[in-house]
Design a protein around this motif. Structure first.
Motif, PDB file in Angstrom:
ATOM      1  N   GLU A 217       0.801  -1.224   0.000  1.00  0.00           N
ATOM      2  CA  GLU A 217       0.000   0.000   0.000  1.00  0.00           C
ATOM      3  C   GLU A 217       0.835   1.276   0.000  1.00  0.00           C
ATOM      4  N   LEU A 218       2.153   1.145   0.103  1.00  0.00           N
ATOM      5  CA  LEU A 218       3.009   2.327   0.134  1.00  0.00           C
ATOM      6  C   LEU A 218       2.829   3.137  -1.142  1.00  0.00           C
ATOM      7  N   GLY A 219       2.519   4.421  -0.979  1.00  0.00           N
ATOM      8  CA  GLY A 219       2.263   5.280  -2.130  1.00  0.00           C
ATOM      9  C   GLY A 219       0.830   5.222  -2.609  1.00  0.00           C
ATOM     10  N   LYS A 220       0.006   4.394  -1.956  1.00  0.00           N
ATOM     11  CA  LYS A 220      -1.415   4.288  -2.324  1.00  0.00           C
ATOM     12  C   LYS A 220      -2.253   4.737  -1.140  1.00  0.00           C
ATOM     13  N   ARG A 221      -2.593   3.780  -0.277  1.00  0.00           N
ATOM     14  CA  ARG A 221      -3.374   4.133   0.912  1.00  0.00           C
ATOM     15  C   ARG A 221      -2.492   4.388   2.123  1.00  0.00           C
ATOM     16  N   LEU A 222      -1.214   4.348   1.941  1.00  0.00           N
ATOM     17  CA  LEU A 222      -0.284   4.518   3.054  1.00  0.00           C
ATOM     18  C   LEU A 222       0.975   5.226   2.566  1.00  0.00           C
ATOM     19  N   ASP A 223       1.475   6.143   3.375  1.00  0.00           N
ATOM     20  CA  ASP A 223       2.759   6.794   3.092  1.00  0.00           C
ATOM     21  C   ASP A 223       3.578   6.856   4.368  1.00  0.00           C
ATOM     22  N   PHE A 224       4.887   6.998   4.203  1.00  0.00           N
ATOM     23  CA  PHE A 224       5.818   7.001   5.333  1.00  0.00           C
ATOM     24  C   PHE A 224       6.814   8.137   5.125  1.00  0.00           C
ATOM     25  N   VAL A 225       7.062   8.886   6.181  1.00  0.00           N
ATOM     26  CA  VAL A 225       8.034   9.969   6.109  1.00  0.00           C
ATOM     27  C   VAL A 225       8.763  10.055   7.441  1.00  0.00           C
ATOM     28  N   THR A 226      10.034  10.408   7.406  1.00  0.00           N
ATOM     29  CA  THR A 226      10.823  10.612   8.619  1.00  0.00           C
ATOM     30  C   THR A 226      11.143  12.091   8.745  1.00  0.00           C
ATOM     31  N   PHE A 227      10.760  12.682   9.865  1.00  0.00           N
ATOM     32  CA  PHE A 227      11.058  14.093  10.104  1.00  0.00           C
ATOM     33  C   PHE A 227      12.520  14.255  10.519  1.00  0.00           C
ATOM     34  N   HIS A 228      13.079  15.423  10.170  1.00  0.00           N
ATOM     35  CA  HIS A 228      14.439  15.780  10.591  1.00  0.00           C
ATOM     36  C   HIS A 228      14.499  17.301  10.732  1.00  0.00           C
ATOM     37  N   GLN A 229      15.624  17.791  11.185  1.00  0.00           N
ATOM     38  CA  GLN A 229      15.721  19.210  11.530  1.00  0.00           C
ATOM     39  C   GLN A 229      15.509  20.123  10.334  1.00  0.00           C
ATOM     40  N   SER A 230      15.775  19.660   9.132  1.00  0.00           N
ATOM     41  CA  SER A 230      15.656  20.518   7.943  1.00  0.00           C
ATOM     42  C   SER A 230      14.328  20.337   7.221  1.00  0.00           C
ATOM     43  N   PHE A 231      13.453  19.516   7.765  1.00  0.00           N
ATOM     44  CA  PHE A 231      12.170  19.261   7.092  1.00  0.00           C
ATOM     45  C   PHE A 231      11.295  20.507   7.170  1.00  0.00           C
ATOM     46  N   THR A 232      10.602  20.830   6.079  1.00  0.00           N
ATOM     47  CA  THR A 232       9.860  22.094   5.990  1.00  0.00           C
ATOM     48  C   THR A 232       8.405  21.881   5.590  1.00  0.00           C
ATOM     49  N   TYR A 233       7.634  22.945   5.663  1.00  0.00           N
ATOM     50  CA  TYR A 233       6.246  22.957   5.214  1.00  0.00           C
ATOM     51  C   TYR A 233       6.159  22.587   3.735  1.00  0.00           C
ATOM     52  N   GLU A 234       7.115  23.071   2.954  1.00  0.00           N
ATOM     53  CA  GLU A 234       7.119  22.780   1.517  1.00  0.00           C
ATOM     54  C   GLU A 234       7.316  21.289   1.259  1.00  0.00           C
ATOM     55  N   ASP A 235       8.103  20.617   2.120  1.00  0.00           N
ATOM     56  CA  ASP A 235       8.282  19.174   1.984  1.00  0.00           C
ATOM     57  C   ASP A 235       7.023  18.411   2.386  1.00  0.00           C
ATOM     58  N   PHE A 236       6.301  18.964   3.344  1.00  0.00           N
ATOM     59  CA  PHE A 236       5.186  18.242   3.942  1.00  0.00           C
ATOM     60  C   PHE A 236       3.856  18.542   3.254  1.00  0.00           C
ATOM     61  N   VAL A 237       3.600  19.815   2.960  1.00  0.00           N
ATOM     62  CA  VAL A 237       2.292  20.199   2.418  1.00  0.00           C
ATOM     63  C   VAL A 237       2.419  20.639   0.957  1.00  0.00           C
ATOM     64  N   GLN A 238       2.920  21.821   0.734  1.00  0.00           N
ATOM     65  CA  GLN A 238       2.954  22.334  -0.630  1.00  0.00           C
ATOM     66  C   GLN A 238       3.877  23.543  -0.695  1.00  0.00           C
ATOM     67  N   GLY A 239       4.527  23.717  -1.832  1.00  0.00           N
ATOM     68  CA  GLY A 239       5.391  24.874  -2.017  1.00  0.00           C
ATOM     69  C   GLY A 239       5.824  24.988  -3.462  1.00  0.00           C
ATOM     70  N   PHE A 240       6.711  25.942  -3.717  1.00  0.00           N
ATOM     71  CA  PHE A 240       7.224  26.162  -5.068  1.00  0.00           C
ATOM     72  C   PHE A 240       8.708  25.852  -5.086  1.00  0.00           C
ATOM     73  N   ARG A 241       9.116  25.062  -6.071  1.00  0.00           N
ATOM     74  CA  ARG A 241      10.507  24.646  -6.169  1.00  0.00           C
ATOM     75  C   ARG A 241      11.085  25.076  -7.522  1.00  0.00           C
ATOM     76  N   PRO A 242      12.377  25.428  -7.535  1.00  0.00           N
ATOM     77  CA  PRO A 242      12.987  25.838  -8.802  1.00  0.00           C
ATOM     78  C   PRO A 242      13.171  24.660  -9.750  1.00  0.00           C
ATOM     79  N   LYS A 243      13.018  24.954 -11.036  1.00  0.00           N
ATOM     80  CA  LYS A 243      13.198  23.936 -12.063  1.00  0.00           C
ATOM     81  C   LYS A 243      13.697  24.611 -13.328  1.00  0.00           C
TER      82      LYS A 243
END
Length: 618
Positions: A217-243
């Protein structure tokens, strides 16, 4: 009509014995195994599949057996523990003698044995999936693909789904949970077992079953993430990234792990809910209950989908363009807002929530290769397909072709009679339409990130009553400008927190208030029959740690559970380094603690404290 097979809360697994298909002696062995009703597996099958077969599958559980992707054997009920394959049979397997079997009772024989047509169905539990032993974790899909067409059976997990729902509500009154405790107490392991309970509605039969469901179910009905000191709102919810595109730097909106799984859960939730009676008249609410299934039996239009679809979305090419579709009741309509490569985005009524539907599903409904019992937002799919069929009708009329047949009952008079009766599978889907499946996000080391920064406004949305489906649903506008974002009621969060971690101070008070905290501390009941009296050693050691520091700095039982690992190896490689950290490298204090706990230790001039007396290593 398909018959029902009640599993009564028992899981069903797949056992594939396709390994033997490649040789004539192997096929002869398969015939013998089938004659004896034996399920046969290599005990060292990788990825813990052998362990799942030996200890995960319980006597009384169900199995459907197959000879790889070529032949179905039947549905069995396991009757015995595992045993080594007798020598007269094991000797015929040239590459290994590690083969084991379990006796089983044949419950249902297939009406069709050849499953080569399922070669493209690669779920692990499918005959052609890349697993020897696998839990069937999507019973609805398995019924549609395997059990109904090949056994004329529909498997039902439990005779009383309401009991399961009540059990789940009692087990998880708060959809936000944090497991906390010292290191080595099984927090991460427990998250997989809790996720199994949430997704399947029953306790995990074994840890191996929970592991396998996690992988499936990973990536379907289940996801896994490990928090760390540099983790941000953009990583967790939504943001704008350069491309970089064509040599130019642009900023592109990027969805985080929480946003993605929340959207999947929200689509699931809304697809199982009724329309808001304040937003839509009763006539359209009645339409939900009276409209027939959109069937695969419909032959489809001769006008290609691409032709009518491009004509359908043409108004969106203009600035501010919107497609407005009329509903059944005069004066009511809804807008189609945008289309991308995968989804059509529409709004439920004039001021309702935005919803997305896959273009592939609309294509299937239009072409007659998919079926659907409209419920909740799915009602709008019917109107979209109807508009496409109207466009196709216009094309066919212009070419002198016959008009297309009716497909959905959107008029007030008996169009429903023109459609074939719903299939058993469709009827089953309709009956379960009010029960959305659950989703789980596991956040390991949740206290290691800056919680206020990562969660942002989601801190409020996590509350049970503020979620979509709660008493006080609260939509918010995200920093990206997206309006009406909500956290659905069927999304569960499971976090882990190491109480010995100094980052504990970063745990926001707001998070403490919104999560249920479940403690996990060392267990000493797991050491029965273990060598070295290690359970008593650990208990005495933890008693000294609690006396000098607190219960949050104990040593977890997981460090000591491998019976093949000696106490010397455990202390030197795991426990003593942890104690150095706890006591800020105060070596005399660590040595005194070990001595008080009855653990022999000496100081090695090269590396520091070591387990055992210095004379014992000479």
């Amino acid at each position: 009509m398909n018959e029902l097979l009640q599993l009564n809360g028992r899981p069903i697994y797949k056992i594939s014995m396709g390994r033997f298909n490649s040789t004539a002696p192997g096929r002869k062995l398969l015939t013998e195994f089938r004659k004896r009703d034996w399920l046969v597996v290599d005990k060292f099958c990788p990825d813990n599949q052998g362990e799942l077969f030996m200890t995960g599958i319980q006597t009384g559980d169900y199995v459907y057996a197959c000879a790889g992707s070529l032949q179905l054997w039947g549905i069995y009920r396991v009757q015995s523990d595992w045993a080594d394959l007798p020598a007269d049979l094991a000797d015929q397997i040239t590459d290994s003698k590690n083969w084991i079997y379990r006796q089983a009772e044949l419950i249902a024989a297939p009406i069709r044995e050849d499953v080569t047509s399922l070669s493209k169905q690669l779920s692990w539990w499918a005959p052609s999936g890349y697993r020897t032993v696998a839990l069937v974790n999507n019973l609805a899909r398995a019924n549609t693909d395997i059990f109904e067409p090949y056994f004329n059976l529909r498997l039902v997990s439990d005779t009383n789904t309401q009991v399961d729902s009540n059990w789940l509500s009692a087990r998880f009154p708060n959809p936000n949970i944090i497991l906390y405790g010292p290191p080595g107490t099984g927090k991460t392991r427990s998250t997989l077992e809790l996720a199994y309970e949430i997704l399947m509605g029953q306790p995990a039969p074994s840890y191996m079953a929970a592991q396998q469901l996690f992988q499936q179910e990973l990536g379907k009905r289940l996801d896994f993430v490990t928090f760390h000191q540099s983790f941000t709102y953009e990583d967790f919810v939504q943001g704008f990234r350069p491309k970089v595109i064509n040599g130019q730097m642009v900023f592109e909106k990027s969805d985080g792990v929480f946003y993605r799984i929340a959207e999947r859960a929200r689509r699931e939730w809304e697809s199982h809910q009724e329309l808001d009676p304040e937003e839509f008249p009763q006539a359209d609410a009645d339409f939900i209950h009276t409209s027939p299934v959109v069937h695969a039996d419909y032959s489809g239009s001769s006008v290609p989908f691409e032709t009518v679809f491009q004509e359908f979305i043409a108004p969106l090419a203009s600035p501010g363009g919107v497609i407005t579709l009329p509903m059944k009741t005069p004066g009511y309509e809804f807008p189609v807002l945008s289309v991308d490569s995968k989804y059509i985005t529409f709004r439920r009524g004039t001021h309702g929530h935005e919803n997305k539907v896959q273009i592939a599903l609309i294509r299937g409904l239009y072409e007659g290769t998919r079926e659907l019992t409209p419920s909740g937002p799915q009602v709008y799919y019917v109107y979209i397909v109807e508009r496409l069929q109207e466009l196709a009708h216009t094309h066919q009329g212009a070419n002198g072709a016959a008009s297309i047949p009716a497909t959905t009952a959107v008029s007030d008079q008996g169009d429903a009679a023109q459609l074939p009766s719903p299939s058993p599978a469709a009827t089953s889907a309709s009956s379960s339409a009010t029960t959305p499946r659950n989703y789980v996000l596991i956040i390991d080391e949740i206290n290691r990130a800056n919680i206020a920064r990562v969660f942002g406004e989601l801190i409020t949305l996590l509350e049970k009553d503020k979620r979509l489906g709660g008493a006080n649903t609260l939509p918010v506008t995200l920093p990206s400008g997206e309006e009406g974002f909500t956290v659905p009621a069927n999304l569960y969060l499971i976090g882990t927190m190491n109480t010995a971690d100094r980052s504990l101070a970063l745990l926001d008070i707001a998070l403490r208030r919104r999560f249920e905290f479940r403690p996990l501390y060392p267990r000493y009941d797991l050491f029965a029959g273990m060598p070295d009296n290690r359970g008593a050693v650990l208990q005495k050691l933890n008693g000294e740690i609690v006396r000098l520091k607190s219960r949050d700095f104990q040593i977890g039982h997981a460090y000591f559970l491998d019976p093949k690992e000696s106490l010397g190896s455990i202390f030197n490689g795991k426990v003593i380094p942890l104690l150095y950290e706890y006591f800020l490298n105060d070596e005399p204090k660590v040595q005194a603690l070990l001595q008080a706990a009855g653990v022999s230790a000496h100081i090695d001039a090269s590396v520091g404290l070591r387990y055992g007396s210095s004379s014992s290593i000479r």
